[in-house]
Design a protein around this motif. Structure first.
Motif, PDB file in Angstrom:
ATOM      1  N   SER A  33       0.836  -1.199   0.000  1.00  0.00           N
ATOM      2  CA  SER A  33       0.000   0.000   0.000  1.00  0.00           C
ATOM      3  C   SER A  33       0.869   1.247   0.000  1.00  0.00           C
ATOM      4  O   SER A  33       2.061   1.209   0.301  1.00  0.00           O
ATOM      5  N   VAL A  34       0.231   2.361  -0.347  1.00  0.00           N
ATOM      6  CA  VAL A  34       0.896   3.657  -0.357  1.00  0.00           C
ATOM      7  C   VAL A  34      -0.023   4.650   0.347  1.00  0.00           C
ATOM      8  O   VAL A  34      -1.244   4.561   0.245  1.00  0.00           O
ATOM      9  N   ILE A  35       0.581   5.578   1.066  1.00  0.00           N
ATOM     10  CA  ILE A  35      -0.182   6.602   1.767  1.00  0.00           C
ATOM     11  C   ILE A  35      -0.153   7.867   0.916  1.00  0.00           C
ATOM     12  O   ILE A  35       0.912   8.419   0.655  1.00  0.00           O
ATOM     13  N   ILE A  36      -1.340   8.285   0.479  1.00  0.00           N
ATOM     14  CA  ILE A  36      -1.480   9.528  -0.283  1.00  0.00           C
ATOM     15  C   ILE A  36      -2.473  10.386   0.483  1.00  0.00           C
ATOM     16  O   ILE A  36      -3.639  10.016   0.625  1.00  0.00           O
ATOM     17  N   GLY A  37      -1.994  11.505   0.966  1.00  0.00           N
ATOM     18  CA  GLY A  37      -2.816  12.320   1.862  1.00  0.00           C
ATOM     19  C   GLY A  37      -2.926  11.595   3.186  1.00  0.00           C
ATOM     20  O   GLY A  37      -1.930  11.252   3.808  1.00  0.00           O
ATOM     21  N   ARG A  38      -4.155  11.320   3.597  1.00  0.00           N
ATOM     22  CA  ARG A  38      -4.354  10.545   4.827  1.00  0.00           C
ATOM     23  C   ARG A  38      -4.929   9.175   4.525  1.00  0.00           C
ATOM     24  O   ARG A  38      -5.360   8.475   5.432  1.00  0.00           O
ATOM     25  N   ALA A  60       3.497  -4.642  -8.737  1.00  0.00           N
ATOM     26  CA  ALA A  60       3.390  -3.736  -7.595  1.00  0.00           C
ATOM     27  C   ALA A  60       4.755  -3.134  -7.264  1.00  0.00           C
ATOM     28  O   ALA A  60       4.843  -1.977  -6.845  1.00  0.00           O
ATOM     29  N   SER A  61       5.814  -3.896  -7.481  1.00  0.00           N
ATOM     30  CA  SER A  61       7.147  -3.378  -7.150  1.00  0.00           C
ATOM     31  C   SER A  61       7.552  -2.235  -8.085  1.00  0.00           C
ATOM     32  O   SER A  61       8.248  -1.306  -7.660  1.00  0.00           O
ATOM     33  N   GLU A  62       7.120  -2.269  -9.340  1.00  0.00           N
ATOM     34  CA  GLU A  62       7.424  -1.165 -10.260  1.00  0.00           C
ATOM     35  C   GLU A  62       6.775   0.130  -9.781  1.00  0.00           C
ATOM     36  O   GLU A  62       7.412   1.191  -9.753  1.00  0.00           O
ATOM     37  N   VAL A  63       5.510   0.044  -9.390  1.00  0.00           N
ATOM     38  CA  VAL A  63       4.790   1.230  -8.936  1.00  0.00           C
ATOM     39  C   VAL A  63       5.328   1.687  -7.585  1.00  0.00           C
ATOM     40  O   VAL A  63       5.505   2.886  -7.354  1.00  0.00           O
ATOM     41  N   THR A  64       5.625   0.742  -6.705  1.00  0.00           N
ATOM     42  CA  THR A  64       6.179   1.090  -5.393  1.00  0.00           C
ATOM     43  C   THR A  64       7.499   1.838  -5.551  1.00  0.00           C
ATOM     44  O   THR A  64       7.731   2.857  -4.887  1.00  0.00           O
ATOM     45  N   ARG A  65       8.353   1.351  -6.420  1.00  0.00           N
ATOM     46  CA  ARG A  65       9.646   1.993  -6.653  1.00  0.00           C
ATOM     47  C   ARG A  65       9.452   3.428  -7.161  1.00  0.00           C
ATOM     48  O   ARG A  65      10.112   4.358  -6.687  1.00  0.00           O
ATOM     49  N   ALA A  66       8.518   3.622  -8.090  1.00  0.00           N
ATOM     50  CA  ALA A  66       8.268   4.956  -8.633  1.00  0.00           C
ATOM     51  C   ALA A  66       7.695   5.889  -7.572  1.00  0.00           C
ATOM     52  O   ALA A  66       8.114   7.049  -7.461  1.00  0.00           O
ATOM     53  N   LEU A  67       6.746   5.394  -6.788  1.00  0.00           N
ATOM     54  CA  LEU A  67       6.122   6.243  -5.766  1.00  0.00           C
ATOM     55  C   LEU A  67       7.100   6.588  -4.651  1.00  0.00           C
ATOM     56  O   LEU A  67       7.055   7.701  -4.107  1.00  0.00           O
ATOM     57  N   MET A  68       7.971   5.663  -4.302  1.00  0.00           N
ATOM     58  CA  MET A  68       8.983   5.961  -3.273  1.00  0.00           C
ATOM     59  C   MET A  68       9.949   7.027  -3.768  1.00  0.00           C
ATOM     60  O   MET A  68      10.367   7.898  -3.003  1.00  0.00           O
ATOM     61  N   ARG A  69      10.293   6.981  -5.045  1.00  0.00           N
ATOM     62  CA  ARG A  69      11.186   8.000  -5.608  1.00  0.00           C
ATOM     63  C   ARG A  69      10.525   9.375  -5.607  1.00  0.00           C
ATOM     64  O   ARG A  69      11.210  10.394  -5.531  1.00  0.00           O
ATOM     65  N   GLY A  71       8.574  10.336  -3.215  1.00  0.00           N
ATOM     66  CA  GLY A  71       8.504  10.777  -1.829  1.00  0.00           C
ATOM     67  C   GLY A  71       7.297  10.289  -1.062  1.00  0.00           C
ATOM     68  O   GLY A  71       7.044  10.758   0.049  1.00  0.00           O
ATOM     69  N   PHE A  72       6.533   9.347  -1.627  1.00  0.00           N
ATOM     70  CA  PHE A  72       5.392   8.790  -0.915  1.00  0.00           C
ATOM     71  C   PHE A  72       5.847   7.695   0.039  1.00  0.00           C
ATOM     72  O   PHE A  72       6.869   7.051  -0.190  1.00  0.00           O
ATOM     73  N   THR A  73       5.070   7.476   1.087  1.00  0.00           N
ATOM     74  CA  THR A  73       5.358   6.413   2.041  1.00  0.00           C
ATOM     75  C   THR A  73       4.658   5.145   1.575  1.00  0.00           C
ATOM     76  O   THR A  73       3.440   5.121   1.427  1.00  0.00           O
ATOM     77  N   CYS A  74       5.444   4.106   1.334  1.00  0.00           N
ATOM     78  CA  CYS A  74       4.899   2.826   0.882  1.00  0.00           C
ATOM     79  C   CYS A  74       5.074   1.798   1.982  1.00  0.00           C
ATOM     80  O   CYS A  74       6.089   1.790   2.684  1.00  0.00           O
ATOM     81  N   ARG A  75       4.080   0.947   2.118  1.00  0.00           N
ATOM     82  CA  ARG A  75       4.131  -0.109   3.126  1.00  0.00           C
ATOM     83  C   ARG A  75       4.103  -1.457   2.439  1.00  0.00           C
ATOM     84  O   ARG A  75       3.353  -1.665   1.483  1.00  0.00           O
ATOM     85  N   ALA A  76       4.879  -2.373   2.965  1.00  0.00           N
ATOM     86  CA  ALA A  76       4.922  -3.726   2.423  1.00  0.00           C
ATOM     87  C   ALA A  76       3.727  -4.524   2.923  1.00  0.00           C
ATOM     88  O   ALA A  76       2.946  -4.051   3.763  1.00  0.00           O
ATOM     89  N   VAL A  77       3.602  -5.719   2.437  1.00  0.00           N
ATOM     90  CA  VAL A  77       2.530  -6.611   2.864  1.00  0.00           C
ATOM     91  C   VAL A  77       2.713  -6.898   4.346  1.00  0.00           C
ATOM     92  O   VAL A  77       3.809  -7.259   4.781  1.00  0.00           O
TER      93      VAL A  77
END
Length: 102
Positions: A33-38, A60-69, A71-77
């Motif tokens: 998951s990713v946190i966007i806003g609240r 999911a790892s492709e999108v997670t990598r992009a979102l982390m770059r 500056g979004f907070t991503c959480r693993a399973v």
């Protein structure tokens, strides 16, 4: 920021990702998951919205990598906690109960 998702290059900006997810109801999170806003969004849902591609086209790892770059907070399973199985002694004690008070 230039990111490659499903072999296609995308120019993503954090504010544009936030704007595109505004007003979209988060689906139940069962994986990464990713946190966007609240809000907590499944990574695949965010990837589908920002790339306009089917979820099966990217990982999911492709999108997670992009979102982390970005500056979004991503959480693993979340780890699965195995259920504790009672021992035969614990089962017998539970079935018999406690002794009656006199």
């Amino acid at each position: 920021m230039r990111c490659v998702i499903a072999r296609f290059p995308f120019d993503l900006v954090k504010s544009e990702v936030q704007a595109s997810m505004k007003g979209i109801k988060p689906e139940p999170v069962t994986g990464e998951s990713v946190i966007i806003g609240r809000r907590h969004y499944p990574v695949k849902q965010v990837g589908e919205v920002i790339t306009r591609q089917d979820r099966r086209d990217f990982t999911a790892s492709e999108v997670t990598r992009a979102l982390m770059r970005l500056g979004f907070t991503c959480r693993a399973v979340p780890p699965v906690v195995p259920a504790t199985v009672p021992t035969p002694l614990q089962t017998a004690s539970a079935l018999l109960g406690t002794p009656a008070s006199a």
